[in-house]
Design an enzyme around this catalytic site. Structure first.
Site, PDB file in Angstrom:
ATOM      1  N   ASP A 205      35.579  36.860  46.924  1.00 47.15           N
ATOM      2  CA  ASP A 205      36.259  37.908  47.686  1.00 47.15           C
ATOM      3  C   ASP A 205      36.946  37.361  48.929  1.00 47.15           C
ATOM      4  OD1 ASP A 205      36.999  40.641  47.896  1.00 47.15           O
ATOM      5  OD2 ASP A 205      35.455  40.982  49.402  1.00 47.15           O
ATOM      6  N   SER A 229      39.526  45.385  49.873  1.00 43.66           N
ATOM      7  CA  SER A 229      39.354  45.287  48.426  1.00 43.66           C
ATOM      8  C   SER A 229      39.191  46.681  47.833  1.00 43.66           C
ATOM      9  CB  SER A 229      38.114  44.451  48.090  1.00 43.66           C
ATOM     10  OG  SER A 229      38.171  43.188  48.710  1.00 43.66           O
ATOM     11  N   GLN A 279      41.778  41.057  41.321  1.00 43.09           N
ATOM     12  CA  GLN A 279      41.487  42.051  42.348  1.00 43.09           C
ATOM     13  C   GLN A 279      42.752  42.790  42.750  1.00 43.09           C
ATOM     14  OE1 GLN A 279      40.550  41.668  46.955  1.00 43.09           O
ATOM     15  NE2 GLN A 279      38.664  41.322  45.810  1.00 43.09           N
TER      16      GLN A 279
END
Length: 288
Positions: A205, A229, A279
């Site tokens: 991430d 995110s 993502q």
């Protein structure tokens, strides 16, 4: 957090019974709980409910609400299916009455089969040729924007060495590509594959939405763009070691409608493809 052991302490949840687990949070320089932490803690919870011989092969998740750093997070695991080859779990993360995150993940028994993979980039700069985030802070800290300097000053259990060094004072549009070498700090030997996958998920991430920002870097930056995110998926392929540097190679096919999409591959230094990541994130210009 300063090393691998402190990271593992955060990722290892407290079992409170009935497939419920509690976890705490650590500040990584953003006002809310880091998405990678929630992802990895969810996997820790899910792994505690599957047969020992089954290994995670994919996860798909949504971030629903910003996590509060001051509150514990409770993870509930639902056993969706245990078949002859695959086990499926659904994890829901809560803070009080608020659901902040949901995850679906699948585990597979080990099997033999055909094999191929995309190769690592040729002629890419090696870690020894590059500056780490700490090096950049030491050398250029006086000239960095306040927010960037504060972010780089946070102590982390991972070293990052970006291949493409961006000058924040020279605002110009860049290719939608980010390549970052990373390595754990401290002892990372003798880790089980399940633990390594949780750590890798935590790391995944970091850096990924930068590729979405690059094509508009002449007008957009971390200081004037709200970024978060929205969803996160990963696919895991091969076992690996954290003893050497690994490469996260990311590209962004599209940014539109205040959202950016990025996908990437994670390689060992010798070119073994370990995992793929995708993502979509919020990329909302802030109004002055």
């Amino acid at each position: 957090m300063k090393d691998t052991q402190e990271l593992l302490n955060i990722l290892t949840l407290e079992d409170i019974g009935n497939n419920n687990f509690n976890g705490d949070s650590r500040d990584i320089g953003s006002p809310n709980v880091f998405g990678g932490q929630v992802l990895a803690q969810s996997l820790n919870a899910a792994y505690r409910t599957v047969p020992k011989e089954r290994i995670l092969h994919s996860l798909h998740s949504y971030f629903l609400e910003a996590g509060n750093l001051e509150l514990p997070i409770t993870y509930n695991v639902q056993s969706i299916r245990d078949g002859g080859s695959f086990s499926t779990r659904r994890v829901t993360a809560h803070q009080g009455e608020k659901t902040i995150f949901i995850l679906a993940c699948s585990f597979h028994k080990r099997e033999d089969g055909h094999e191929h993979q995309m190769p690592i980039k040729k002629d890419i700069k090696q870690p020894e040729e590059l500056l780490s985030w700490t090096d950049m802070l030491d050398q250029f800290g006086t000239f960095l924007p306040k927010k960037m300097k504060a972010f780089l000053s946070i102590e982390r259990p991972i070293d990052f060495k970006p291949v493409q060094i961006v000058n924040p004072l020279d605002a110009k549009d860049l290719p939608p590509v980010v390549d970052v070498w990373f390595k754990l700090k401290g002892d990372s030997s003798n880790l089980e594959l399940a633990i390594k996958q949780q750590i890798l998920t935590y790391i995944s991430d970091y850096n990924i939405l930068t590729a979405c920002l690059n094509p508009n870097a002449s007008v957009a930056n971390f200081g004037n763009t709200q970024m978060a995110s929205l969803d996160h998926s990963m696919w895991f392929y091969r076992d690996f070691d954290f003893n050497d540097w690994m490469l996260f190679s990311v590209e962004s096919p599209n940014t539109y409608g205040a959202r950016g999409f990025a996908c990437g591959n994670i390689y060992t230094r010798d070119g073994k493809l370990v995992a793929s990541v995708a993502q979509e994130g919020l990329m909302r210009p802030m109004k002055r």
